[in-house]
Design a protein around this motif. Sequence first.
Motif, mmCIF file in Angstrom:
data_model
loop_
_atom_site.group_PDB
_atom_site.id
_atom_site.type_symbol
_atom_site.label_atom_id
_atom_site.label_comp_id
_atom_site.label_asym_id
_atom_site.label_seq_id
_atom_site.Cartn_x
_atom_site.Cartn_y
_atom_site.Cartn_z
ATOM 1 N N UNK A 1 -28.467 -38.813 -10.794
ATOM 2 C CA UNK A 1 -29.560 -37.865 -11.092
ATOM 3 C C UNK A 1 -29.731 -36.854 -9.964
ATOM 4 N N UNK A 2 -29.484 -37.312 -8.733
ATOM 5 C CA UNK A 2 -29.596 -36.420 -7.566
ATOM 6 C C UNK A 2 -28.315 -36.567 -6.752
ATOM 7 N N UNK A 3 -27.565 -35.479 -6.644
ATOM 8 C CA UNK A 3 -26.369 -35.493 -5.784
ATOM 9 C C UNK A 3 -26.745 -34.756 -4.507
ATOM 10 N N UNK A 4 -26.809 -35.486 -3.392
ATOM 11 C CA UNK A 4 -27.252 -34.912 -2.123
ATOM 12 C C UNK A 4 -26.018 -34.709 -1.249
ATOM 13 N N UNK A 5 -25.575 -33.458 -1.153
ATOM 14 C CA UNK A 5 -24.343 -33.128 -0.444
ATOM 15 C C UNK A 5 -24.675 -32.783 1.011
ATOM 16 N N UNK A 6 -23.825 -33.229 1.938
ATOM 17 C CA UNK A 6 -24.060 -32.869 3.339
ATOM 18 C C UNK A 6 -22.799 -32.269 3.958
ATOM 19 N N UNK A 7 -23.002 -31.531 5.006
ATOM 20 C CA UNK A 7 -21.917 -30.916 5.769
ATOM 21 C C UNK A 7 -21.377 -31.942 6.773
ATOM 22 N N UNK A 8 -20.085 -31.871 7.076
ATOM 23 C CA UNK A 8 -19.558 -32.713 8.155
ATOM 24 C C UNK A 8 -20.033 -32.092 9.473
ATOM 25 N N UNK A 9 -20.700 -32.917 10.299
ATOM 26 C CA UNK A 9 -21.424 -32.421 11.476
ATOM 27 C C UNK A 9 -20.466 -32.219 12.658
ATOM 28 N N UNK A 10 -19.771 -31.099 12.625
ATOM 29 C CA UNK A 10 -18.733 -30.803 13.631
ATOM 30 C C UNK A 10 -19.201 -31.048 15.068
ATOM 31 N N UNK A 11 -20.440 -30.639 15.352
ATOM 32 C CA UNK A 11 -20.938 -30.709 16.737
ATOM 33 C C UNK A 11 -21.092 -32.138 17.262
ATOM 34 N N UNK A 12 -21.037 -33.132 16.361
ATOM 35 C CA UNK A 12 -21.205 -34.524 16.811
ATOM 36 C C UNK A 12 -19.864 -35.206 17.113
ATOM 37 N N UNK A 13 -18.749 -34.559 16.818
ATOM 38 C CA UNK A 13 -17.438 -35.175 17.055
ATOM 39 C C UNK A 13 -16.997 -34.949 18.503
ATOM 40 N N UNK A 14 -16.440 -35.998 19.104
ATOM 41 C CA UNK A 14 -15.924 -35.817 20.464
ATOM 42 C C UNK A 14 -14.604 -35.062 20.437
ATOM 43 N N UNK A 15 -13.792 -35.336 19.398
ATOM 44 C CA UNK A 15 -12.467 -34.735 19.315
ATOM 45 C C UNK A 15 -12.396 -33.892 18.037
ATOM 46 N N UNK A 16 -12.170 -32.603 18.204
ATOM 47 C CA UNK A 16 -12.176 -31.705 17.046
ATOM 48 C C UNK A 16 -11.057 -32.043 16.047
ATOM 49 N N UNK A 17 -10.006 -32.723 16.528
ATOM 50 C CA UNK A 17 -8.909 -33.129 15.623
ATOM 51 C C UNK A 17 -9.444 -34.145 14.601
ATOM 52 N N UNK A 18 -10.373 -34.992 15.029
ATOM 53 C CA UNK A 18 -10.961 -35.971 14.098
ATOM 54 C C UNK A 18 -11.808 -35.253 13.049
ATOM 55 N N UNK A 19 -12.499 -34.206 13.487
ATOM 56 C CA UNK A 19 -13.293 -33.402 12.542
ATOM 57 C C UNK A 19 -12.365 -32.744 11.520
#
Length: 326
Positions: A241-259
Motif C-alpha cells: 500500500x505504501x512503497x517508501x523509496x530511499x536514496x543510497x546514502x553516499x556520504x555514510x560510506x567509508x569507501x566510495x567503491x562500496x557505494x
Amino acid sequence: MPSKPKSPCLPFGDHKTAPWYGQDILSVKQFSRTDMEYVIEVAHEMRIMVERIGTFDLLKGKILANLFYEPSTRTSSSFMAAMERLGGAVIPISEVRYSSVAKGESLPDTVRTLECYADVIVLRHPEVGAAALAAKHCRKPIINAGDGIGEHPTQALLDTFTIHEELGRLDNLNVTMLGDLKYGRTVHSLARLLTLCSGITLNYVSPDVLMMPQDVMDEVAEKGIPQTQQTTLKKVLPRTDVLYVTRVQKERFEDVADYDKVKSAYVITPEVMKAAKKKMIVMHPLPRITEIALEFDDDPRAAYFRQMEYGLYVRMALLAMVLGKA
Ligand code: ASP
C-alpha cells in the motif's frame, strides 16, 4: 509521552496544556498513538489555515534557531517557512563553517549560545545522539532534524501525515521500505513510529549490505509487527500500500567503491509499477538521485512531491505544540 516542560518560553500562561509544550523532540520513541494522532490533527488544521490565509500570527514574537551541521533543503527550508507562516522569526545557521563552530566551539556551547536568543532550536548533526546531547545542555526545546544515521522524527511524523492524507488511514497497511535501510535515518524512525498502528506489515527490500539494523527490527518485533526481508521487490510489490523509496546514502560510506556497487540497486519505473496496486502510494523523503525514474513523476501514485508539502504543515504543528500554542 511528554514529560515536564523545559523553562517556559511564553510571556503569558494560557496555552501550556498543549502536549509537547516546552519539550524536546528527539526520537519517535517519545510518541504514543494519541500524540501521533494529535500531530496529524493539528497539521490538518495548519493545512487548512495556510490554504485559506497563508500566514497568521500564532507564534508572533517567537524565534527559531535553525542549526544545521549537515546539508538540507526540505527540512531546513520547511522549518523556516513554518515559523514564518506562523508569524515568528528565524535565525538560520546552515553554514556552520561561518559560525564559531569553525573555530572549534562545542555543540553544548553552541546551543547554550542560541538559547539566549531563540525560543526553540532545530538541530541537524552528523552524529547519532547529537540532539540528545544538545538537549541536555539547553534550557529551550531541541527538535531533532536528523542525527546521523540515528533518527529523523519530524520526517516520520510527516510521513504518517502523508499516509493519512493520501490513503485516509494509518492501520491495516502493507508498507515496503526500499533502498538504503542501513544508513537511512528516515526509515529507522518510520518503522518505529508505525508500530503504533495496527494491522501493519513491514517489508524491507535492500541489498544484503544495506539491511535494516537489527536493533530497529528487534524493537518492531517486540511490538508484534510482522516483518519480511528481501533483496528484490517482486514478491511484495503487488500487495504493497505504501512503497517508501530511499536514496543510497553516499556520504555514510567509508569507501566510495562500496557505494558504487549498490547505488543503482533499484530503480522505480512506470514498467516496474505495473505490478503494483492502482490505489497505493510511492513516497520518498528526497532528495531523489536515480532510484525513481523521472517518467514516474506524473503517475497519481507518486506522492513524494505532495509529501514534502505536507512537511510544512507538520512542522508548523510541531512548532506550535512545542511553543504552547496548539
Ligand atoms: N532528507 C532525508 C534525510 O535527511 C533523506 C536523505 O537525505 O536521503 O535523512
